[in-house]
Scaffold this motif. Structure first.
Motif, PDB file in Angstrom:
ATOM      1  N   LEU A  43       0.856  -1.191   0.000  1.00  0.00           N
ATOM      2  CA  LEU A  43       0.000   0.000   0.000  1.00  0.00           C
ATOM      3  C   LEU A  43       0.885   1.232   0.000  1.00  0.00           C
ATOM      4  CD1 LEU A  43      -2.651  -1.080   2.678  1.00  0.00           C
ATOM      5  CD2 LEU A  43      -2.940  -1.069   0.201  1.00  0.00           C
TER       6      LEU A  43
ATOM      7  N   GLU B 112      -4.221   0.228  12.534  1.00  0.00           N
ATOM      8  CA  GLU B 112      -5.435   0.160  11.714  1.00  0.00           C
ATOM      9  C   GLU B 112      -5.671  -1.270  11.241  1.00  0.00           C
ATOM     10  OE1 GLU B 112      -7.228   2.369   7.711  1.00  0.00           O
ATOM     11  OE2 GLU B 112      -5.106   2.556   8.268  1.00  0.00           O
TER      12      GLU B 112
ATOM     13  N   ARG C 205      -7.384   3.046  -2.484  1.00  0.00           N
ATOM     14  CA  ARG C 205      -6.204   2.245  -2.214  1.00  0.00           C
ATOM     15  C   ARG C 205      -5.802   2.307  -0.749  1.00  0.00           C
ATOM     16  NH1 ARG C 205      -4.233  -1.926  -4.282  1.00  0.00           N
ATOM     17  NH2 ARG C 205      -2.102  -1.328  -3.705  1.00  0.00           N
ATOM     18  N   ASP C 206      -6.737   2.717   0.121  1.00  0.00           N
ATOM     19  CA  ASP C 206      -6.442   2.655   1.539  1.00  0.00           C
ATOM     20  C   ASP C 206      -6.763   1.258   2.064  1.00  0.00           C
ATOM     21  OD1 ASP C 206      -9.174   2.599   1.477  1.00  0.00           O
ATOM     22  OD2 ASP C 206      -9.474   4.457   2.587  1.00  0.00           O
TER      23      ASP C 206
END
Length: 370
Positions: free
Chosen positions: A231, A307, A331-332
């Motif tokens: 990511l 997260e 794209r998170d």
């Protein structure tokens, strides 16, 4: 001690205790008669070199003793040698395929040392190959000296000879490319060839592929980068949901059952009904596993720092509108998890359909016998 005594002692050392006296007495008479005949021919007594020459003509003590020994005088006799050679050739080719596949996976998995991986693969192959040859020779020697002849040597059937393609490199290539094997000249009584290539090829590669999965599943084989997703910024780590721990044993048994059927199919590639019945059972077990996994709803967890996001889904995601939006997410972490959730739902659905089709197809084979 003269030459005759030394010679006979060397022969006797290779003979059973209870036979030495009789055999050495017989040999002594033979040697003395040869000496006397030569002395009569020359008209004088033989010197040591001439005696040595006659003893060499009779034979080395090891060879002479072998003539009198009961039972086989070789590790692998001419009757067993073709079976030994086939086993060694087939085993080496399977080992080569396994090590080549392992090397390929290491390389595409992001190897840090290309040369070291190749060297390790060659070292492992030669070590395993020497062990295989030694084990095959030991087994053949036991068979030879104990007079063991298994049923597959004496009661073989033509329709069970498919596994002998394991020792044919050309057959391996044809099984991968789908080309047709060269057929012998046809005669009026010969049936039409049943299949292209080697009929056991597909089962071999299935066996190897499932075997690689088993090694990965139990933690022996590792694929670098498999459990991480790139990511922006920090990569996300993939961890399995509790359902995979719950189903660890059933999935392992399912894989072993698949390998057992593939292995049996290698030996008897034309045993259509038996294989179809086994595949029906395996496909049914696969359907049950797929259903349990789907019903769990939560399959993986993505973690990036503090997260987290779940890869999860249900039946409501099995629609074409959801499929059309695949890849449109951000794209998170949450967006990637949502995309992978859709992929997982549809992958499980296609897996279930494939297994259901396998049940139907094998039911048809079971009925037709082909």
């Amino acid at each position: 001690m003269d030459l005759i005594d030394r010679y006979l002692n060397a022969v006797a050392a290779q003979l059973p205790q209870d036979e030495r006296t009789d055999i050495t007495a017989e040999l002594r008479d033979l040697i003395l008669s040869r000496f006397e005949a030569k002395e009569e021919e020359l008209g004088r007594a033989l010197n040591e070199d001439e005696q040595e020459a006659i003893l060499r003509e009779i034979g080395h003590p090891l060879v002479v003793a072998a003539r009198y020994r009961k039972g086989p005088d070789s590790l692998v006799g001419p009757e067993l040698f073709p079976y030994w050679l086939f086993g060694v050739k087939a085993g080496l080719m399977v080992l080569a395929a396994v090590f080549a596949l392992t090397l390929f996976i290491r390389l595409i998995g992001g190897s840090d040392n290309f040369g070291q991986d190749i060297a390790q693969a060659f070292h492992g192959f030669f070590g395993a190959g020497l062990t295989l040859i030694g084990a095959a020779t030991l087994a053949a020697a036991i068979f030879e000296h104990q007079g063991i002849r298994p049923a597959w040597m004496t009661k073989w059937r033509v329709k069970d000879l498919g596994a002998f393609g394991l020792a044919d490199p050309a057959a391996w290539g044809m099984s991968m490319t789908g080309t047709e094997a060269a057929q012998p000249a046809k005669t009026s009584w010969m049936p039409k060839p049943r299949a292209k290539g080697w009929p056991g090829g597909e089962y071999l590669f299935s066996f190897l592929a499932v075997g690689m999965f088993v090694l990965w599943w139990i933690g022996v084989l590792h694929f670098p980068g498999l459990l991480s997703i790139e990511l922006r910024g920090e990569d996300a780590v993939v961890s399995g949901a509790p359902i995979w721990s719950i189903l660890f044993g059933p999935i392992l048994l399912y894989a072993f059952a698949q390998m057992a059927v593939d292995l049996a199919s290698l030996v008897r590639p034309y045993a259509v009904r038996a294989r179809a019945a086994a595949r029906i059972v395996i496909a049914g077990a696969g359907l049950w596993l797929t259903w349990v996994i789907f019903e769990a709803g939560h399959w993986f967890t993505l973690t990036r720092g503090a997260e987290t996001a779940w890869i999860e889904g249900d039946w409501t995601m099995l629609n074409f509108d959801t499929l059309r939006t695949l890849g449109d997410g951000a794209r998170d972490l949450a967006g990637v998890a949502g995309t992978l959730s859709v992929v997982m739902v549809w992958a499980l659905a296609f897996s279930a359909l494939s297994m259901a089709f396998s049940v139907l197809a094998n039911l048809a084979r079971l009925a037709r016998g082909r």
